[in-house]
Motif scaffolding. Structure first.
Motif, short mmCIF file in Angstrom:
data_model
loop_
_atom_site.label_atom_id
_atom_site.label_comp_id
_atom_site.label_asym_id
_atom_site.label_seq_id
_atom_site.Cartn_x
_atom_site.Cartn_y
_atom_site.Cartn_z
N ASN A 137 0.82 -1.21 0.00
CA ASN A 137 0.00 0.00 0.00
C ASN A 137 0.85 1.26 0.00
O ASN A 137 0.45 2.30 -0.52
CB ASN A 137 -0.92 0.02 1.22
CG ASN A 137 -1.88 -1.14 1.25
OD1 ASN A 137 -1.73 -2.07 2.03
ND2 ASN A 137 -2.87 -1.13 0.37
N ARG A 138 2.06 1.13 0.58
CA ARG A 138 2.96 2.28 0.63
C ARG A 138 4.38 1.79 0.82
O ARG A 138 4.61 0.75 1.43
CB ARG A 138 2.58 3.22 1.79
CG ARG A 138 3.36 4.53 1.81
CD ARG A 138 2.96 5.39 3.02
NE ARG A 138 3.41 4.80 4.27
CZ ARG A 138 3.27 5.37 5.46
NH1 ARG A 138 2.65 6.54 5.56
NH2 ARG A 138 3.71 4.79 6.55
N PHE A 186 7.86 3.15 2.49
CA PHE A 186 8.32 4.20 3.40
C PHE A 186 9.81 4.02 3.65
O PHE A 186 10.26 2.95 4.05
CB PHE A 186 7.55 4.11 4.72
CG PHE A 186 8.00 5.10 5.76
CD1 PHE A 186 7.64 6.43 5.68
CD2 PHE A 186 8.81 4.70 6.82
CE1 PHE A 186 8.06 7.35 6.62
CE2 PHE A 186 9.23 5.60 7.78
CZ PHE A 186 8.86 6.94 7.68
N ASN A 188 4.67 -1.29 3.43
CA ASN A 188 3.52 -1.26 4.33
C ASN A 188 2.32 -1.94 3.68
O ASN A 188 1.87 -1.53 2.61
CB ASN A 188 3.14 0.18 4.69
CG ASN A 188 4.29 0.97 5.27
OD1 ASN A 188 4.62 2.04 4.79
ND2 ASN A 188 4.90 0.45 6.32
#
Length: 397
Positions: free
Chosen positions: A240-241, A243, A271
């Motif tokens: 989803n992301r 980082f 993530n």
């Protein structure tokens, strides 16, 4: 005033948005965030000391609507309209509650059709009329047993409407996540943590049939520490992301931190919010070096960022009384004092006080991190586990 459609055993909403039974707490919050200025006065209610004992609630105080979420699975189980003066309601295009149409018993029967006689509750003085998936509560003072007619009084107005799954709102089963709420994401049934640090994930997502209608599809995947970012992404899908770590605040607690030269590259996380999982990859080798499992308890700094990771960890105990099991099962619901009684954990925890770069205040307070073997347990003040970090012991992480 909101104008909403009531769908028994399903939802309440309009053409722009819909609160659907079975949807996750975070999905309801996304709707509220998209309706800022339209829906106001939202309160989040939960038990801080024992978050599993009471429902997690979103109370729309200006609109008289309360959304009740199961504290375990955190999915919507009951929708309540508790102040009918603040909202306009329709069923199948017919208005049954507004400033011009009063929600009397006659009006409800006209809109929803005939049903069995209701039940009278002497404790609350409510006469409850049940339809499948929806109930109406009428406050009364006089009731003639065996008849839905009221003595010397006009037909009362409904003071409460509840929408739920099944024939009774008292049923403890919460609706599964509806297919329309999947949004192309992968969701988690459970995660088994193997002794070698691998994760065995049982997941589900949407699949397609020959008729192109969506259906639920189950997936089983295993990932391990030391695997490449490509292998993990192949197993779990795109994160989803992504980082990138700007600094490692826990490095000072490593025995060899003084020998580590400053790195010009940054480790990075994948993530997976709907799995309740983070995977940390090494900046140089691009191999997984840590797994972080999140429990998503209210009252934690990261609450509502992740879905709850339903993990199971079997650990051999260090202290075993007679007739006790030689191992302990740690789940997202195991309290820390239960774990600490059986394991020789680090006596002095590390205090973790999260804060963002924009707002340096953490209103939820600090958490404590305890180390055991190749695990780090982040513990909240109420003794619930906020997260579990799994790493390779030889990495001195």
């Amino acid at each position: 005033m909101l104008e909403l459609d009531v769908m028994p055993e399903r939802s309440i909403g309009n053409e722009q948005w819909e609160f659907i039974l079975g949807m996750h707490f975070s999905q309801a919050v996304l709707i509220l965030q998209s309706q800022v200025g339209v829906i106001r006065g939202v309160q989040v209610k939960y038990s801080d000391s024992n978050p599993l004992s009471k429902d997690l609630e979103l109370d729309l105080t200006n609109d008289g609507i309360r959304l009740k979420f199961d504290p375990i699975c955190q999915r919507l189980k009951v929708i309540e309209v508790y102040n009918l003066k603040l909202v306009k309601l329709k069923y199948c295009g017919m208005v049954f509650n507004s400033s011009d149409v009063l929600p009397t018993m006659d009006q409800i029967e006209h809109s929803f059709g005939a049903t069995l006689p209701g039940l009278y509750s002497p404790s609350t003085h409510d006469y409850v009329v049940y339809f499948r998936g929806v109930s109406f509560y009428f406050p009364v003072t006089k009731y003639q047993t065996g008849s839905p007619k009221f003595v010397n009084a006009p037909s009362p107005w409904a003071s409460l409407i509840t929408i739920y799954t099944g024939s009774s709102e008292r049923a403890e089963e919460t609706a599964p996540l509806p297919l329309c709420c999947y949004g192309g994401q992968v969701y988690l049934y459970r995660t088994g943590v193997l002794r070698d640090g691998r994760l065995r994930l049982c997941m589900y997502t949407t699949g397609a049939t020959r008729s192109l209608e969506p259906k639920k599809e189950n997936l089983n995947r295993t990932i391990g520490l030391g695997e490449s970012a490509e292998a993990v992404t192949t197993a779990l899908g795109s994160p989803n992301r992504v980082f990138f770590k700007s600094e490692d605040k826990m490095r000072i607690h490593s025995p060899s931190h003084h020998r580590r030269a400053a790195s010009t590259t940054s480790d990075y996380f994948h993530n997976y919010f709907t799995l309740g999982l983070d995977v940390l990859f090494d900046a140089k080798t691009h191999k997984a070096k840590k797994f972080i499992l999140h429990t998503n308890y209210p009252g934690h700094y990261n609450f509502n960022m992740y879905h709850r990771c339903e993990f199971l960890i079997n650990l051999p105990v260090d202290r075993c009384a007679e007739n006790d099991s030689p191992s302990i099962q740690v789940t997202a619901y195991t309290k820390w004092d239960t774990i600490a009684d059986r394991l020789n954990v680090s006596p002095k925890p590390v205090v973790l006080n999260r804060a963002s770069s924009i707002n340096t205040k953490n209103f939820f307070g600090a958490t404590l991190c305890y180390g055991y073997s190749n695990y780090i347990f982040e513990v909240m003040p109420n003794q619930h586990i906020a997260s579990v970090t799994i790493y390779k012991a030889e990495d001195d992480s």
